[in-house]
Write an enzyme that holds these catalytic residues in place. Structure first.
Site, PDB file in Angstrom:
ATOM      1  N   TYR A  24      29.874  20.740  52.619  1.00 50.45           N
ATOM      2  CA  TYR A  24      29.793  22.156  52.236  1.00 50.45           C
ATOM      3  C   TYR A  24      30.963  22.640  51.376  1.00 50.45           C
ATOM      4  O   TYR A  24      30.990  23.807  50.985  1.00 50.45           O
ATOM      5  CB  TYR A  24      29.676  23.027  53.489  1.00 50.45           C
ATOM      6  N   HIS A 101      20.729  27.518  49.459  1.00 52.38           N
ATOM      7  CA  HIS A 101      21.313  26.436  50.267  1.00 52.38           C
ATOM      8  C   HIS A 101      22.436  25.799  49.473  1.00 52.38           C
ATOM      9  O   HIS A 101      22.238  25.432  48.308  1.00 52.38           O
ATOM     10  CB  HIS A 101      20.264  25.399  50.653  1.00 52.38           C
TER      11      HIS A 101
HETATM   12  O1  CA2 Z   1      22.985  23.755  52.653  1.00 52.34           O
HETATM   13  C1  CA2 Z   1      22.938  24.835  53.248  1.00 52.34           C
HETATM   14  O2  CA2 Z   1      23.433  25.867  52.811  1.00 52.34           O
HETATM   15  C2  CA2 Z   1      22.270  24.891  54.631  1.00 52.34           C
HETATM   16  O3  CA2 Z   1      21.508  26.102  54.684  1.00 52.34           O
HETATM   17  C3  CA2 Z   1      23.389  24.920  55.645  1.00 52.34           C
HETATM   18  C4  CA2 Z   1      22.885  24.852  57.089  1.00 52.34           C
HETATM   19  C5  CA2 Z   1      21.919  23.690  57.282  1.00 52.34           C
HETATM   20  O4  CA2 Z   1      21.389  23.724  58.603  1.00 52.34           O
HETATM   21  C6  CA2 Z   1      20.788  23.745  56.279  1.00 52.34           C
HETATM   22  O5  CA2 Z   1      19.957  22.627  56.482  1.00 52.34           O
HETATM   23  C7  CA2 Z   1      21.323  23.728  54.858  1.00 52.34           C
HETATM   24  C8  CA2 Z   1      24.061  24.650  58.043  1.00 52.34           C
HETATM   25  C9  CA2 Z   1      25.106  25.703  57.959  1.00 52.34           C
HETATM   26  C10 CA2 Z   1      26.274  25.227  58.728  1.00 52.34           C
HETATM   27  O6  CA2 Z   1      27.409  25.419  57.935  1.00 52.34           O
HETATM   28  C11 CA2 Z   1      28.538  24.729  58.243  1.00 52.34           C
HETATM   29  C12 CA2 Z   1      29.580  24.889  57.388  1.00 52.34           C
HETATM   30  C13 CA2 Z   1      30.739  24.202  57.627  1.00 52.34           C
HETATM   31  C14 CA2 Z   1      30.861  23.380  58.746  1.00 52.34           C
HETATM   32  C15 CA2 Z   1      29.795  23.240  59.603  1.00 52.34           C
HETATM   33  C16 CA2 Z   1      28.622  23.924  59.348  1.00 52.34           C
END
Ligand code: CA2
Length: 145
Positions: A24, A101
């Site tokens: 991310y 996303h």
């Molecule tokens: O790619 C994306 O933006 C997602 O929406 C992010 C979600 C995931 O479940 C989707 O499949 C794709 C997860 C968000 C969690 O964000 C975090 C950020 C940093 C560390 C851990 C989780």
């Protein structure tokens, strides 16, 4: 009166920049909210922002946007792949919305390939990192009369 767009970030996005930088990136949620607000301002809109780890809080914010906002930019996090209730809230308020996303969900696990929002979103921006939020605002702004 300046028109307002609501930015909604779902569960775990408060961890941006803190965990999983390989997936991310290193920018924080505050960085995301700032760059999205800047893009909105360039298009002549104010930005409201909410992040919650609770589905009902997100749904209440979407309902409130019905009378306060002209569009929504949403990264629903994991709720993308599970939540009929979030889809119903978004279709229920009849505001155009952009689904964002950060990661390329199609290059990841199969369970991330399905979105409950994909067929009702006016705009989808996927796998463009946090710059995708600014793209989403620009594309959404172009659809708002
Ligand atoms: O790619 C994306 O933006 C997602 O929406 C992010 C979600 C995931 O479940 C989707 O499949 C794709 C997860 C968000 C969690 O964000 C975090 C950020 C940093 C560390 C851990 C989780």
């Amino acid at each position: 009166m300046t028109r307002r767009i609501l930015l909604v970030n779902g569960p775990n996005l408060n961890l941006l920049g803190v965990r999983e930088p390989d997936v991310y990136g290193t920018a924080t949620l505050a960085d995301v909210e700032r760059l999205t607000a800047d893009a909105a301002a360039e298009e002549g809109f104010e930005l409201g922002a909410v992040q919650s780890n609770h589905e009902g809080v997100l749904i209440d914010a979407i309902h409130a946007a019905r009378t306060e906002c002209v569009g929504i930019v949403i990264n629903p996090g994991g709720l993308t792949h599970t939540s009929v209730a979030l889809r119903d809230a978004l279709t229920g308020v009849s505001l155009p919305f952009a689904e964002v996303h950060i990661s390329d969900v199609y290059a990841r696990e199969e369970f991330r390939h399905h979105s409950y929002l994909h067929d009702v979103a006016a705009v989808r921006v996927i796998g463009r990192g946090i710059d995708g939020y600014a793209d989403a605002v620009r594309q959404l702004a172009a659809l708002i009369p």
